[in-house]
Scaffold this motif. Structure first.
Motif, PDB file in Angstrom:
ATOM      1  N   HIS A  11       0.841  -1.193   0.000  1.00  0.00           N
ATOM      2  CA  HIS A  11       0.000   0.000   0.000  1.00  0.00           C
ATOM      3  C   HIS A  11       0.879   1.248   0.000  1.00  0.00           C
ATOM      4  O   HIS A  11       2.004   1.228   0.528  1.00  0.00           O
ATOM      5  CB  HIS A  11      -0.920   0.026   1.229  1.00  0.00           C
ATOM      6  N   ASN A  12       0.358   2.314  -0.580  1.00  0.00           N
ATOM      7  CA  ASN A  12       1.084   3.583  -0.565  1.00  0.00           C
ATOM      8  C   ASN A  12       0.805   4.321   0.739  1.00  0.00           C
ATOM      9  O   ASN A  12       0.166   3.782   1.658  1.00  0.00           O
ATOM     10  CB  ASN A  12       0.701   4.425  -1.783  1.00  0.00           C
ATOM     11  N   ASP A  13       1.294   5.538   0.820  1.00  0.00           N
ATOM     12  CA  ASP A  13       1.130   6.302   2.057  1.00  0.00           C
ATOM     13  C   ASP A  13      -0.333   6.605   2.365  1.00  0.00           C
ATOM     14  O   ASP A  13      -0.697   6.836   3.523  1.00  0.00           O
ATOM     15  CB  ASP A  13       1.926   7.619   1.963  1.00  0.00           C
ATOM     16  N   ILE A  55      -0.920   0.379  -6.651  1.00  0.00           N
ATOM     17  CA  ILE A  55       0.450   0.907  -6.746  1.00  0.00           C
ATOM     18  C   ILE A  55       1.018   0.701  -8.148  1.00  0.00           C
ATOM     19  O   ILE A  55       2.209   0.460  -8.325  1.00  0.00           O
ATOM     20  CB  ILE A  55       1.374   0.266  -5.684  1.00  0.00           C
ATOM     21  N   ASP A  92       3.166   5.823  -6.667  1.00  0.00           N
ATOM     22  CA  ASP A  92       2.582   5.009  -5.606  1.00  0.00           C
ATOM     23  C   ASP A  92       3.478   3.830  -5.241  1.00  0.00           C
ATOM     24  O   ASP A  92       3.567   3.434  -4.070  1.00  0.00           O
ATOM     25  CB  ASP A  92       1.200   4.515  -6.032  1.00  0.00           C
ATOM     26  N   TYR A  93       4.129   3.264  -6.247  1.00  0.00           N
ATOM     27  CA  TYR A  93       4.995   2.111  -5.992  1.00  0.00           C
ATOM     28  C   TYR A  93       6.192   2.501  -5.121  1.00  0.00           C
ATOM     29  O   TYR A  93       6.638   1.721  -4.278  1.00  0.00           O
ATOM     30  CB  TYR A  93       5.475   1.519  -7.309  1.00  0.00           C
ATOM     31  N   GLU A  97       6.216   4.546  -2.763  1.00  0.00           N
ATOM     32  CA  GLU A  97       5.786   4.718  -1.379  1.00  0.00           C
ATOM     33  C   GLU A  97       5.513   3.391  -0.690  1.00  0.00           C
ATOM     34  O   GLU A  97       5.357   3.343   0.535  1.00  0.00           O
ATOM     35  CB  GLU A  97       4.525   5.588  -1.336  1.00  0.00           C
ATOM     36  N   ALA A  98       5.405   2.289  -1.449  1.00  0.00           N
ATOM     37  CA  ALA A  98       5.166   0.968  -0.867  1.00  0.00           C
ATOM     38  C   ALA A  98       6.479   0.372  -0.365  1.00  0.00           C
ATOM     39  O   ALA A  98       7.569   0.920  -0.560  1.00  0.00           O
ATOM     40  CB  ALA A  98       4.509   0.055  -1.898  1.00  0.00           C
TER      41      ALA A  98
END
Length: 255
Positions: free
Chosen positions: A127-129, A135, A140-141, A143-144
């Motif tokens: 999951h992202n922030d 993601i 987004d990726y 942040e995972a």
């Protein structure tokens, strides 16, 4: 296919020329080690993705993932193929089909179920922030924490390598193979041998064939030649045919 050709054409013949027999446990360990190398490379690629995005906001080339797939393919040559071999050779003759089917369940069904459970347990790393599991975008990726999942997988595979290298495990696998080999040799020894061919029926057939070859393959070839000759034009003695037609039956007189 490529690594299978290399292993069967060069690697195993190289060991055979030096009288080196790779134990089954070592084959599993070698395949798992190649899988661990693939995960290590995935961690390297994961670091490259984050570093490149933090530096320029760009993505890296997708071909950087190719070595991981190559290493996985090479590892399956030793692990998956060995599993098929053991399932067939170490099982009794009347249970080989069941053993092969159970082997498919072990290498396909059980790992998939375990992977699904492990993914559910590590779901928060994907999951992202904002807490979203989508993601697909590089932002987004980044942040995972997918690297944590790779570390867990690496630990599991390294554990598999160490287990297969243990002497008790290697000796147990060798004992199973030895018992299977003894059972197979015993079943062959207990198999009744065919009776000699000098039976009354065989003598009668030999007399009927007048000393001709009775091999089934040669019989088939002779039959094929006979059928080919039958398709060719046939020559008949027409004078005999005319003579037969010349003999007309006599008509009975009317009463």
């Amino acid at each position: 296919l490529f690594f299978g050709y290399l292993v069967s054409t060069f690697f195993y013949p190289y060991l055979a020329r030096r009288n080196i027999k790779l134990a089954t446990g070592y084959k599993f360990a070698l395949g798992s080690a190649l899988g661990a190398s693939a995960i290590l490379w995935s961690l390297v690629v994961e670091n490259m993705i984050h570093s490149e995005y933090a530096k320029s906001g760009n993505q890296i080339n997708v071909m950087w993932q190719a070595p991981s797939y190559l290493l996985i393919g090479a590892g399956e040559i030793f692990s998956i193929s060995t599993a098929y071999e053991v399932a067939f050779t170490a099982s009794p003759p009347n249970k080989k089909a069941f053993a092969c089917a159970f082997n498919l369940f072990c290498i396909g069904g059980i790992p998939n179920m375990l992977s699904l459970g492990l993914y559910r347990m590590c779901d928060q790393w994907f999951h992202n922030d904002k807490g979203s599991g989508n993601i697909h975008l590089i932002r987004d990726y980044s942040e995972a924490h997918v690297a944590n999942y790779f570390v867990v997988l690496l630990g599991i595979v390294v554990l598999g390598v160490l287990v297969n290298l243990l002497n008790p495990v290697r000796n147990w696998i060798a004992s199973v193979e030895r018992k299977a080999a003894d059972a197979s040799s015993g079943s062959v020894a207990n198999t009744p041998k065919p009776t000699p061919t000098s039976t009354p029926r065989s003598k009668k057939l030999a007399k009927r064939n007048d000393g001709k070859e009775t091999d089934p393959l040669l019989k088939a070839l002779d039959h094929k030649k006979y059928m080919e000759d039958a398709k060719k034009p046939q020559i008949y003695r027409m004078n005999t045919l005319k003579a037969e037609f010349a003999k007309k039956p006599k008509r009975k007189g009317r009463a």
